[in-house]
Design a protein around this motif. Structure first.
Motif, PDB file in Angstrom:
ATOM      1  N   LYS A 247       0.815  -1.228   0.000  1.00  0.00           N
ATOM      2  CA  LYS A 247       0.000   0.000   0.000  1.00  0.00           C
ATOM      3  C   LYS A 247       0.847   1.276   0.000  1.00  0.00           C
ATOM      4  O   LYS A 247       0.642   2.164  -0.823  1.00  0.00           O
ATOM      5  CB  LYS A 247      -0.897  -0.037   1.237  1.00  0.00           C
ATOM      6  N   TRP A 248       1.810   1.338   0.918  1.00  0.00           N
ATOM      7  CA  TRP A 248       2.650   2.536   1.038  1.00  0.00           C
ATOM      8  C   TRP A 248       4.108   2.240   0.742  1.00  0.00           C
ATOM      9  O   TRP A 248       5.017   2.829   1.302  1.00  0.00           O
ATOM     10  CB  TRP A 248       2.507   3.160   2.429  1.00  0.00           C
ATOM     11  N   TYR A 249       4.308   1.264  -0.163  1.00  0.00           N
ATOM     12  CA  TYR A 249       5.691   0.931  -0.527  1.00  0.00           C
ATOM     13  C   TYR A 249       5.885   0.896  -2.045  1.00  0.00           C
ATOM     14  O   TYR A 249       6.820   1.484  -2.577  1.00  0.00           O
ATOM     15  CB  TYR A 249       6.104  -0.419   0.080  1.00  0.00           C
TER      16      TYR A 249
ATOM     17  N   ASN B 158       1.657   6.135   8.278  1.00  0.00           N
ATOM     18  CA  ASN B 158       2.419   4.884   8.354  1.00  0.00           C
ATOM     19  C   ASN B 158       3.261   4.937   9.634  1.00  0.00           C
ATOM     20  O   ASN B 158       4.477   5.142   9.626  1.00  0.00           O
ATOM     21  CB  ASN B 158       3.300   4.755   7.103  1.00  0.00           C
ATOM     22  N   VAL B 159       2.569   4.711  10.744  1.00  0.00           N
ATOM     23  CA  VAL B 159       3.178   4.926  12.063  1.00  0.00           C
ATOM     24  C   VAL B 159       4.422   4.063  12.256  1.00  0.00           C
ATOM     25  O   VAL B 159       5.437   4.521  12.786  1.00  0.00           O
ATOM     26  CB  VAL B 159       2.148   4.640  13.189  1.00  0.00           C
ATOM     27  N   ALA B 160       4.356   2.814  11.799  1.00  0.00           N
ATOM     28  CA  ALA B 160       5.488   1.892  12.008  1.00  0.00           C
ATOM     29  C   ALA B 160       6.744   2.410  11.312  1.00  0.00           C
ATOM     30  O   ALA B 160       7.833   2.411  11.895  1.00  0.00           O
ATOM     31  CB  ALA B 160       5.126   0.504  11.497  1.00  0.00           C
TER      32      ALA B 160
ATOM     33  N   CYS C  86       7.401   5.552  10.249  1.00  0.00           N
ATOM     34  CA  CYS C  86       7.838   6.817  10.868  1.00  0.00           C
ATOM     35  C   CYS C  86       8.581   6.528  12.166  1.00  0.00           C
ATOM     36  O   CYS C  86       9.589   7.149  12.480  1.00  0.00           O
ATOM     37  CB  CYS C  86       6.642   7.733  11.130  1.00  0.00           C
ATOM     38  N   ARG C  87       8.079   5.549  12.903  1.00  0.00           N
ATOM     39  CA  ARG C  87       8.712   5.177  14.179  1.00  0.00           C
ATOM     40  C   ARG C  87      10.130   4.623  13.940  1.00  0.00           C
ATOM     41  O   ARG C  87      11.042   4.903  14.710  1.00  0.00           O
ATOM     42  CB  ARG C  87       7.829   4.137  14.878  1.00  0.00           C
ATOM     43  N   VAL C  88      10.298   3.865  12.856  1.00  0.00           N
ATOM     44  CA  VAL C  88      11.635   3.346  12.547  1.00  0.00           C
ATOM     45  C   VAL C  88      12.598   4.516  12.310  1.00  0.00           C
ATOM     46  O   VAL C  88      13.697   4.563  12.869  1.00  0.00           O
ATOM     47  CB  VAL C  88      11.614   2.376  11.337  1.00  0.00           C
TER      48      VAL C  88
HETATM   49  C1  LIG Z   1       7.484  -0.308   8.253  1.00  0.00           C
HETATM   50  C2  LIG Z   1       7.804  -1.756   8.575  1.00  0.00           C
HETATM   51  C3  LIG Z   1       8.997  -2.207   7.716  1.00  0.00           C
HETATM   52  C4  LIG Z   1       8.172  -1.872  10.059  1.00  0.00           C
HETATM   53  O1  LIG Z   1       8.564  -3.214  10.334  1.00  0.00           O
HETATM   54  P1  LIG Z   1       8.696  -3.765  11.825  1.00  0.00           P
HETATM   55  O2  LIG Z   1       9.690  -4.880  11.817  1.00  0.00           O
HETATM   56  O3  LIG Z   1       7.374  -4.032  12.383  1.00  0.00           O
HETATM   57  O4  LIG Z   1       9.344  -2.506  12.561  1.00  0.00           O
HETATM   58  P2  LIG Z   1       9.965  -2.471  14.017  1.00  0.00           P
HETATM   59  O5  LIG Z   1       9.367  -3.564  14.853  1.00  0.00           O
HETATM   60  O6  LIG Z   1      11.450  -2.416  13.911  1.00  0.00           O
HETATM   61  O7  LIG Z   1       9.502  -1.047  14.543  1.00  0.00           O
HETATM   62  C5  LIG Z   1       8.170  -0.617  14.388  1.00  0.00           C
HETATM   63  C6  LIG Z   1       7.862   0.402  15.465  1.00  0.00           C
HETATM   64  O8  LIG Z   1       6.616   0.999  15.164  1.00  0.00           O
HETATM   65  C7  LIG Z   1       5.728   0.805  16.256  1.00  0.00           C
HETATM   66  N1  LIG Z   1       4.378   0.685  15.706  1.00  0.00           N
HETATM   67  C8  LIG Z   1       3.962  -0.117  14.714  1.00  0.00           C
HETATM   68  N2  LIG Z   1       2.650   0.082  14.487  1.00  0.00           N
HETATM   69  C9  LIG Z   1       2.252   1.047  15.354  1.00  0.00           C
HETATM   70  C10 LIG Z   1       1.033   1.693  15.604  1.00  0.00           C
HETATM   71  N3  LIG Z   1      -0.058   1.399  14.897  1.00  0.00           N
HETATM   72  N4  LIG Z   1       0.994   2.645  16.569  1.00  0.00           N
HETATM   73  C11 LIG Z   1       2.095   2.959  17.291  1.00  0.00           C
HETATM   74  N5  LIG Z   1       3.298   2.374  17.085  1.00  0.00           N
HETATM   75  C12 LIG Z   1       3.369   1.433  16.126  1.00  0.00           C
HETATM   76  C13 LIG Z   1       6.225  -0.439  16.940  1.00  0.00           C
HETATM   77  O9  LIG Z   1       5.755  -0.528  18.277  1.00  0.00           O
HETATM   78  C14 LIG Z   1       7.735  -0.211  16.849  1.00  0.00           C
HETATM   79  O10 LIG Z   1       8.164   0.772  17.762  1.00  0.00           O
HETATM   80  P3  LIG Z   1       8.849   0.408  19.179  1.00  0.00           P
HETATM   81  O11 LIG Z   1      10.035  -0.456  18.864  1.00  0.00           O
HETATM   82  O12 LIG Z   1       9.190   1.706  19.772  1.00  0.00           O
HETATM   83  O13 LIG Z   1       7.811  -0.355  19.963  1.00  0.00           O
HETATM   84  C15 LIG Z   1       6.608  -2.703   8.307  1.00  0.00           C
HETATM   85  O14 LIG Z   1       5.497  -2.237   9.041  1.00  0.00           O
HETATM   86  C16 LIG Z   1       6.237  -2.799   6.835  1.00  0.00           C
HETATM   87  O15 LIG Z   1       6.781  -3.604   6.119  1.00  0.00           O
HETATM   88  N6  LIG Z   1       5.247  -1.996   6.387  1.00  0.00           N
HETATM   89  C17 LIG Z   1       4.789  -2.051   4.988  1.00  0.00           C
HETATM   90  C18 LIG Z   1       5.802  -1.490   4.015  1.00  0.00           C
HETATM   91  C19 LIG Z   1       6.175  -0.053   4.363  1.00  0.00           C
HETATM   92  O16 LIG Z   1       5.347   0.720   4.804  1.00  0.00           O
HETATM   93  N7  LIG Z   1       7.462   0.289   4.138  1.00  0.00           N
HETATM   94  C20 LIG Z   1       7.984   1.607   4.438  1.00  0.00           C
HETATM   95  C21 LIG Z   1       7.606   2.596   3.398  1.00  0.00           C
HETATM   96  S1  LIG Z   1       8.183   4.222   3.858  1.00  0.00           S
END
Ligand SMILES: CC(C)(COP(=O)(O)OP(=O)(O)OC[C@H]1O[C@@H](n2cnc3c(N)ncnc32)[C@H](O)[C@@H]1OP(=O)(O)O)[C@@H](O)C(=O)NCCC(=O)NCCS
Length: 203
Positions: A38-40, A154-156, A158-160
């Motif tokens: 979706k966002w990749y 895309n909270v995850a 942004c958090r990374v």
């Molecule tokens: C983005 C992505 C790679 C993250 O992968 P992941 O292995 O889950 O990431 P991590 O576990 O290292 O870290 C995610 C962080 O976001 C947080 N998080 C995830 N979803 C969340 C939500 N809905 N609300 C609040 N925090 C959230 C997690 O708690 C974690 O933070 P923390 O370590 O402080 O607890 C994965 O979600 C993904 O593949 N998404 C789809 C593709 C994408 O969007 N790619 C990036 C395009 S810019």
């Protein structure tokens, strides 16, 4: 800047390796999941509704073309492998990809990206992979800066960026360029310079 290509990087739980065809079909399966693409995924928007186009039979040649370039010294992307101790199968598994692509004409400025198998999300693997890649890009490849971003919702992702020490430098709202997402989106933009990275105790 040192053009040394995508050398193998090992972390506690992961091994990042340059792409080969052996794991590409699994990566295609992961990327075809709506919550991942979706966002990749960008490009080929005109084919968004053409189911046949997205089958492995059609897509394989695009993955092959990418793999053909994976060993080039100016290419920086890796398949992420989860070590056997941490997988559900008890065998090493490919779980995603990280990359540091060109941002513009200045090759020492890069744009980073990542995606991960939803089965293994939320366990810190994307952060672990991205952290290792960024360290490699700043210290071995000696790039100057990373400018990147993610959809604000895309909270995850942004958090990374935030966990890795990126500075948020602004927001931009424009039409989506994502293949499977139409509409207007607000993006959070992030930046990290080598100077700041090294001064943060990473030297
Ligand atoms: C983005 C992505 C790679 C993250 O992968 P992941 O292995 O889950 O990431 P991590 O576990 O290292 O870290 C995610 C962080 O976001 C947080 N998080 C995830 N979803 C969340 C939500 N809905 N609300 C609040 N925090 C959230 C997690 O708690 C974690 O933070 P923390 O370590 O402080 O607890 C994965 O979600 C993904 O593949 N998404 C789809 C593709 C994408 O969007 N790619 C990036 C395009 S810019």
């Amino acid at each position: 800047m040192n053009f040394i290509g995508s050398r193998t990087i090992e972390t506690d739980r992961l091994v990042l390796r340059k792409s080969t065809m052996a794991e590409q079909k699994r990566l295609w399966e992961i990327l075809m999941l709506p919550e991942v693409n979706k966002w990749y995924l960008v490009g080929a928007k005109k084919h968004a509704n053409d189911k046949e186009y997205w089958t492995w039979e059609v897509q394989e040649k695009f993955y092959q073309a990418k793999v053909d370039k994976a060993g080039n010294e100016d290419v920086f992307y890796w398949s992420i492998f989860l070590k056997a101790d941490y997988t559900n199968s008890g065998k090493e598994e490919v779980i995603g990809q990280v990359s540091a692509q060109e941002y513009g004409e200045d090759l020492s400025v890069r744009d980073v990206g990542w995606y991960l198998d939803p089965t293994y999300q939320g366990k810190g693997y994307a952060s672990e992979a991205a952290c290792a890649m960024i360290d490699y890009m700043f210290k071995k490849v000696e790039i100057e800066k990373i400018i990147s971003g993610a959809v604000k919702d895309n909270v995850a992702s942004c958090r990374v960026f935030e966990k890795l020490g990126f500075d948020k430098i602004g927001e931009e709202t424009h039409d989506s360029n994502y293949t499977f997402y139409d509409g207007t989106l607000t993006f959070s933009k992030y930046e990290l310079t080598r100077k700041k990275y090294l001064s943060n105790g990473n030297n």
